[in-house]
Design an enzyme around this catalytic site. Structure first.
Site, PDB file in Angstrom:
ATOM      1  N   ASP A 197      -6.909   4.163  -5.044  1.00  0.00           N
ATOM      2  CA  ASP A 197      -7.715   4.056  -3.758  1.00  0.00           C
ATOM      3  C   ASP A 197      -8.263   5.310  -3.441  1.00  0.00           C
ATOM      4  O   ASP A 197      -8.382   6.157  -4.586  1.00  0.00           O
ATOM      5  CB  ASP A 197      -6.656   3.617  -2.462  1.00  0.00           C
ATOM      6  CG  ASP A 197      -7.319   3.452  -1.234  1.00  0.00           C
ATOM      7  OD1 ASP A 197      -7.991   2.179  -1.204  1.00  0.00           O
ATOM      8  OD2 ASP A 197      -7.435   4.093  -0.440  1.00  0.00           O
ATOM      9  N   LYS A 252       0.928  -1.327   0.098  1.00  0.00           N
ATOM     10  CA  LYS A 252       0.016  -0.027   0.129  1.00  0.00           C
ATOM     11  C   LYS A 252       0.994   1.223  -0.094  1.00  0.00           C
ATOM     12  O   LYS A 252       1.969   1.216   0.481  1.00  0.00           O
ATOM     13  CB  LYS A 252      -0.898   0.118   1.304  1.00  0.00           C
ATOM     14  CG  LYS A 252      -2.251   0.950   0.996  1.00  0.00           C
ATOM     15  CD  LYS A 252      -3.218  -0.098   0.313  1.00  0.00           C
ATOM     16  CE  LYS A 252      -4.269   1.063  -0.113  1.00  0.00           C
ATOM     17  NZ  LYS A 252      -5.434   0.458  -0.660  1.00  0.00           N
TER      18      LYS A 252
END
Ligand code: NDP
Length: 445
Positions: A164, A124
């Protein structure tokens, strides 16, 4: 392994990293029993290794705003675990981003990716830069400067970022262009690309679509379906849009959406025109939902969340910890049948426990929202094969993957009374796959 003792040590090592510690506690509470049945895991230090990222890159990102001022944000990439495949996970651009949030997301991503059945490790990244309120030129300059640092650490076979919160097709396009300039290769290193340069059909819709396939399968275990059900959705971003679209197409009535300003209640339910307006609202660089109420004569409830409404199905689609214990109690007392966490860790630990204890259908984000990264995996496959599948082909594969995830949850999560504990099922299934792969590769994995 004993959960409280393990967590006490981890809390001492990473004080104040609340979201990360919350995510670790949730997973290890679920896997405690199965972990202790495998003494070889403990001997190999699997738990101590699996909760720590392989590495974290932190870098400054200077950029020039429209007034000519130099601004500085922080960029991150967390390569969490690559035991089952190259690092894979999105980039989040939002003012709230910090190492704790990205570590929780990378940790969750590792198990989510394992559930998809595809060979992808967990990662991430992102920045505390928020595209909200910035001009397109400012966003472009920021994306370019972000890539000036990140490009060295990613690649189509090492680490493949995606979108995201705050990162959608526009930001991916800017970052991909800079990556190509610097790396001098035209590989599909990002997923979520536009269709014209290697993107996949159905990727923008995939997280929301996958969620609905999963939720429908949950309802089927009780002899029901999503058709005719009333649905509450929070947020009005990419994931909320995909979920609203598929829920409506499957015959459900979506009655709420929300923003930081409050939520709208639309008794008539969303339709194609209203769902298209969600995109318009997002594109306007607006972060309020109130204009929807005005345009479509819906009710607007300022400062509140949609979970106070009577609905059959609740789908949190905005951000972590957006549904707390009081919200859970409200939903339960109003007779909710099913809650699908679409945002990552959308429910607080207490809210998740309340749903499981009340034995309603409840599934965690790593299962419900895995359709997004799964379709990213399908985009990588298409790029590697230098071809494009049709929307039907991608959608068909997405359905199969969501069904496989549901079956793994049911296999590992079925309890003595027949209740499917999807939280436990998802955590155990994801953990076992990663842990076994780490064992097979010795102590350096
Ligand atoms: P978007 O940026 O498109 O939308 C996010 C929504 O959440 C916006 O309405 C945003 O409002 C709101 N939001 C974000 N942060 C906060 C905050 N701290 N407090 C209150 N509201 C907030 O993102 P996505 O739709 O892509 O992502 C939504 C969720 O789904 C996230 O949890 C993400 O991790 C998860 N997810 C996304 C996937 C994808 O494919 N995009 C895949 C799997 C999971 P505002 O912008 O005004 O703050």
């Amino acid at each position: 392994m004993e959960v409280n003792r393990f967590m006490a040590n981890l809390e001492m090592k990473h004080p104040g990293e609340h979201e990360y510690l919350q995510a670790v506690r949730e997973v290890i509470s679920s896997i405690e029993k199965v972990y202790n049945e495998h003494p070889e895991f403990d001997k190999a230090g699997i738990l101590e290794r699996i909760v720590e990222p392989d590495r974290i890159f932190i870098f400054k990102v200077p950029w020039v705003d429209d007034a000519g001022n130099i601004r500085v944000n922080t960029g991150y990439r967390i390569q969490f675990n690559n035991a089952i495949g190259p690092y894979k996970g999105g980039l989040r651009f939002h003012a709230s981003v910090n190492p704790s949030i990205l570590k929780f997301l990378g940790f969750e991503q590792t198990f989510k990716n394992a559930l998809t059945t595809l060979p992808m490790g967990g990662a991430k990244g992102g920045s505390d830069f928020s595209p909200k309120g910035k001009s397109a030129a400012e966003v472009q300059r920021f994306c370019h400067n972000f890539m000036l640092e990140l490009w060295r650490n990613i690649g189509p076979d090492t680490d493949i970022p995606a979108g995201d919160i705050g990162v959608s097709g526009r930001e991916i396009g800017y970052m991909y262009a800079m990556y190509k300039k610097l790396a001098r290769v035209n590989s599909g290193v990002f997923t979520g690309k536009a269709l014209g340069f290697g993107g996949s059909l159905v990727r923008p819709e995939a997280t929301g679509y996958g969620c609905l396939y999963f939720v429908n399968q949950m309802l089927e275990t009780k002899g029901m379906s999503i058709e005719g059900k009333t649905v509450a959705i929070s947020g009005f971003g990419n994931v909320a849009w995909g979920a609203a679209l598929k829920a409506t197409r499957m015959g459900a009535k979506v009655v709420t959406l929300s923003g930081p300003d409050g939520y709208i209640y639309d008794e008539a339910g969303l339709d194609d025109e209203k769902i298209a307006y969600m995109l318009e609202l997002r594109a306007s660089n607006n972060d309020v939902i109130a204009p929807y109420a005005k345009k479509f004569k819906a009710e607007f409830i300022p400062g509140k969340k949609p979970w106070e409404r009577k609905v059959d199905v609740a789908l949190p689609c905005a951000t972590q910890n957006e549904l707390n214990l009081q919200d859970a109690k409200n939903l339960l007392s109003n007779g909710v049948i099913c809650v699908g966490e679409v945002s990552n860790m959308g429910c607080t630990a207490e809210a998740s426990d309340a749903f499981v204890e009340s034995r309603i259908l409840f599934a965690p984000g790593k299962a419900v929202n895995a359709g997004g990264v799964a379709t990213s995996g399908l985009e990588m496959t298409q790029n590697a094969m230098h071809l494009s599948w049709t929307a039907e082909e991608v959608d068909q594969k997405l359905r199969q993957i969501m069904s496989a995830i549901h079956d793994q949850c049911a296999l590992y999560g079925k309890e003595a009374d027949g209740y499917i504990n999807y939280v436990k099922g998802a955590n155990v299934a994801g953990f076992m796959k990663v842990a076994k792969s780490m064992m097979d590769q010795g102590y350096i994995s």
